[in-house]
Design an enzyme around this catalytic site. Structure first.
Site, short mmCIF file in Angstrom:
data_model
loop_
_atom_site.label_atom_id
_atom_site.label_comp_id
_atom_site.label_asym_id
_atom_site.label_seq_id
_atom_site.Cartn_x
_atom_site.Cartn_y
_atom_site.Cartn_z
N SER A 176 0.79 -1.05 0.03
CA SER A 176 -0.10 -0.05 0.20
C SER A 176 1.06 1.26 0.04
O SER A 176 1.66 1.41 -0.83
CB SER A 176 -1.10 0.01 1.30
OG SER A 176 -1.97 0.85 1.00
N ASP A 197 -8.91 -4.98 -6.11
CA ASP A 197 -8.67 -4.09 -5.03
C ASP A 197 -9.44 -2.56 -5.08
O ASP A 197 -9.56 -1.82 -6.06
CB ASP A 197 -7.44 -3.46 -5.06
CG ASP A 197 -6.56 -2.84 -3.89
OD1 ASP A 197 -7.45 -1.92 -3.23
OD2 ASP A 197 -5.37 -2.59 -3.77
N HIS A 209 -7.71 -5.18 -1.36
CA HIS A 209 -6.57 -4.52 -1.16
C HIS A 209 -5.03 -5.56 -0.19
O HIS A 209 -4.22 -5.36 -0.74
CB HIS A 209 -6.55 -3.25 -0.30
CG HIS A 209 -5.56 -2.40 -0.20
ND1 HIS A 209 -4.76 -2.03 -1.33
CD2 HIS A 209 -5.00 -1.96 0.95
CE1 HIS A 209 -3.67 -1.24 -0.76
NE2 HIS A 209 -4.08 -1.07 0.55
#
Length: 707
Positions: free
Chosen positions: A577, A652, A684
């Protein structure tokens, strides 16, 4: 060849030596919850000074004063009450000192634990979500699809909204969970009114996610407000139960695109307070509204900043004085502190006068003391304090070093203190509100005692500005200072996530220890921008995400390279991320340092990220075109020299596929080789059994190209 050798070494260490020579399997490294010190899940029994937890016999209550234990409910007794066949006790909560709440298969049961009988059952329709209880009215509000309903104590349901347009969503989370928003339903204290968010997503663009589970594949479109583009429009409705009518609050401070957070009812249920934030997130007004008419009564005060204002919590009214409340902000004195106000907006005092971030933890019924968790002892610790509201005198209540999680009893006579440190796996203590420990409820044994563990160190180095940067360092198993070892540099680096804390094993993930057991030095450091360090330390990243963070991370690596047992030619970096963004930023900006990188779900260009988060830290692309261009990784694709693997959840909804695919496309344009592995059904974070595959993929990549 390397993978085969690694397997042979692992098997020999698992089976040929004594218990202290055990090493982690990949499955243990990913889903080995038994390797973390596990404390009892303790709840206070409503407003009683008795706490509850699960043991072999079932749900047990333990009196705070005498320590007397009583089995309140066994699994067979619960099954008989609710007509189920449960093998273990489900999740539960306490409605009051005698009423247990259990949810199962679309029903919520209220159970009298003294009589061991069912008090009430609420049966919800298919698709019901966001069930929110009103104790005063003995009712539940809930949503089905995009509309809001409530169910009275007789089990009758009533529609609060009836919007056929699916772009209009009622009673649910808004602003993608930013600004401390966790729900969209707000009962008044007297249970006679129901506040709710209403968001209009008509102008928000759709983003398609590919579902491959059908024969021909389907596109699932989500609303995704990208930075600088049209965002959702949020309003606040108040529904009157008696009349069945709704008024919408007159919130028109900053035009249509504004954020509404910190929704708080006055104790008398006549006024609603809202923190209204402009889309630029640098100007906030605390407003009060008449709940019956929707009219704005007053703006109590405003917060402005050259960077951003970040309201995270609602107001807390004083229990002995409904005309005063606590307000939390870091926009006054540089740290999140608590301020005492009256309902007319007059500042009475700064209640927590400390140069550290604090968080409200409780208040006694007399309103004499306010309890708060604070980082004032150390940024890597959380300690409990209380402050005398009248005199301002503060007292530290948790003397042991480490990270303390506190659960106050209903009247704040006692608290449960669950804490750990690098020295202590986990202790759970019962203490009085003056900090005196009554008894130890649980002392958790080291769950890793049978494993060959690499040495874990918690420490700090100095940043360029002289501030402390905290790190954790894991040396390889059976460390030999005369050898040279490759390095795994794990990175996150983004706001609201502190990776290094003074808890057991310095907050490692077991995969880090897995890599240390297989011959790697593992290094993690928190940079500027991370929490519990004050506003200036965090906001330095504003309009240039990744730049200061990279300098701090490289500062840590340069320090690490000073040790003779570090192989400076074999340094890899991995993150997910924001950490994926940092990974690609580091390997492209510092190709002489990083040989291998594995980036998961990476932000590539902030113009493709959601408006609420992205515009806080970067402003909009229209306001900050130079900053967006500078930090974009699209322009860095041509600079990639090392080996890079990108992993991405194909559905995602947080960092959408456009990011990583666009980077791959740019690598192709520049004839730059890069490796890519999508997880077709993952969002995600790749979770469950798929995550074992993911972390083996990450491990294999470092084994192939770094060792």
């Amino acid at each position: 060849m390397k993978k085969t050798l690694l397997t042979i070494i692992g098997l020999s260490m698992m089976f040929g030596l004594n218990a202290q020579e055990k090493i982690l399997t990949m499955e243990e490294a990913v889903v080995g919850y038994h390797l973390y010190p596990r404390a009892k899940y303790i709840q206070w029994q409503g407003d009683k000074n008795q706490f509850t937890y699960l043991d072999r016999e079932g749900l047990t209550g333990e009196s705070a004063d005498k320590g007397e234990k009583t089995v309140l409910l066994t699994v067979p007794e619960l099954n008989k009450i609710i007509g189920a066949d449960l093998k273990g006790f489900p999740n539960f909560s306490w409605l009051d000192g005698n009423t247990l709440v259990v949810a199962r298969q679309g029903k919520i049961y209220h159970i009298d634990v003294e009589k061991k009988q069912l008090k009430q059952t609420f049966s919800f329709p298919k698709g019901a979500a966001n069930q929110t209880y009103s104790k005063a009215g003995n009712m539940y509000a809930y949503t089905v699809d995009n509309n809001l309903y409530y169910m009275d104590e007789r089990g009758n349901s009533y529609a609060v909204t009836s919007d056929e347009n699916k772009n209009i969503v009622n009673g649910q989370v808004v602003s993608r969970n930013e600004f401390g928003i966790t729900g969209g339903i707000f009962w008044s204290p007297d249970g006679k009114k129901l506040g709710f968010y209403r968001k209009d997503e008509s102008e928000v663009t759709n983003f398609p996610l590919l579902d491959i589970n059908s024969r021909t594949g389907d596109l699932k479109e989500i609303k995704y407000p990208m930075a600088g583009m049209k965002s959702e429009l949020v309003t606040m409705g108040v529904y009157d139960i008696a009349s069945g009518t709704t008024v919408f609050l007159d919130v028109n401070d900053f035009g249509r695109e504004q954020y509404l957070t910190g929704v708080t009812w006055a104790p008398e249920s006549d006024i609603v307070y809202i923190q209204v934030l402009n889309r630029g997130q640098d100007h906030m007004r605390l407003n009060k509204y008449d709940a019956s008419t929707g009219k704005q009564i007053a703006t109590l005060f405003e917060e402005k900043s050259d960077t951003y204002v970040e309201p995270q919590n609602g107001l807390v009214f004083m229990k002995n004085n409904p005309k005063q409340f606590l307000y939390e902000t870091n926009n006054r004195d540089g740290y999140f502190n608590l301020y005492l106000y009256d309902v007319n907006g007059k500042l009475i005092k700064r209640l927590t006068d400390v140069d550290a971030d604090v968080a409200y933890a409780g208040m006694d019924r007399a309103g004499k003391y306010v309890y708060y968790l604070s980082s004032e002892v150390s940024p890597v610790e959380k300690q409990l304090f209380r402050v005398d509201v009248k005199s301002g005198k503060k007292t530290r209540l948790t003397p042991e070093e480490g990270w303390h999680t506190i659960t106050m009893s209903g009247d704040c006579s006692y608290f449960i203190d669950s804490y750990s440190s690098v020295k202590t796996p986990r202790n759970v203590d019962l203490a009085t509100n003056s900090g005196k420990v009554v008894r130890r409820v649980q002392e958790v044994e080291n769950p890793n005692k049978d494993y060959n563990w690499g040495e874990v160190t918690l420490g700090s180095i100095k940043a360029d500005d002289g501030s402390d940067l905290y790190y954790r360092l894991i040396k390889p198993m059976n460390f030999d200072p005369n050898k040279k070892y490759p390095v795994i540099h794990y990175v996150y680096g983004g706001p609201h996530a502190q990776m290094v804390t003074n808890i057991w094993n310095a907050n490692i993930r077991m995969w880090e220890m897995y890599m240390a057991q297989h011959g790697y030095v593992v290094f993690i450091i928190d940079n500027h921008g991370t929490p519990n360090r004050g506003k200036a330390f965090e906001e330095v990243i504003h309009r240039q995400c990744g730049q200061v963070e990279m300098k701090d991370q490289v500062k840590g690596i340069e320090w690490l390279k000073s040790f003779p047992w570090v192989d400076a030619e074999r340094i890899g970096v991995h993150g997910w991320s924001y950490g994926g963004f940092m990974t690609i930023s580091l390997i492209t900006n510092y190709p002489d340092i990083y040989k291998v990188g594995v980036a998961g779900g990476p932000v590539i260009d902030w113009k493709w990220y959601e408006a609420m988060y992205g515009e806080r830290y970067m402003d909009s692309p229209q306001e900050n075109p130079e900053g967006y261009a500078k930090v974009s990784l699209i322009a860095k694709a041509k600079d990639l020299k090392g080996k890079l693997l990108i992993c991405q959840g194909a559905v995602d909804p947080v960092v959408v596929w456009q990011h990583s695919l666009s980077f791959i496309r740019e690598c192709i344009k520049n004839n730059v080789q890069v490796d890519y592995f999508p997880y077709p059904c993952a969002e995600h974070n790749v979770m469950g059994r798929d995550r074992i595959h993911l972390m083996q993929k990450v491990t294999d990549y470092f084994e192939d190209y770094l060792k």
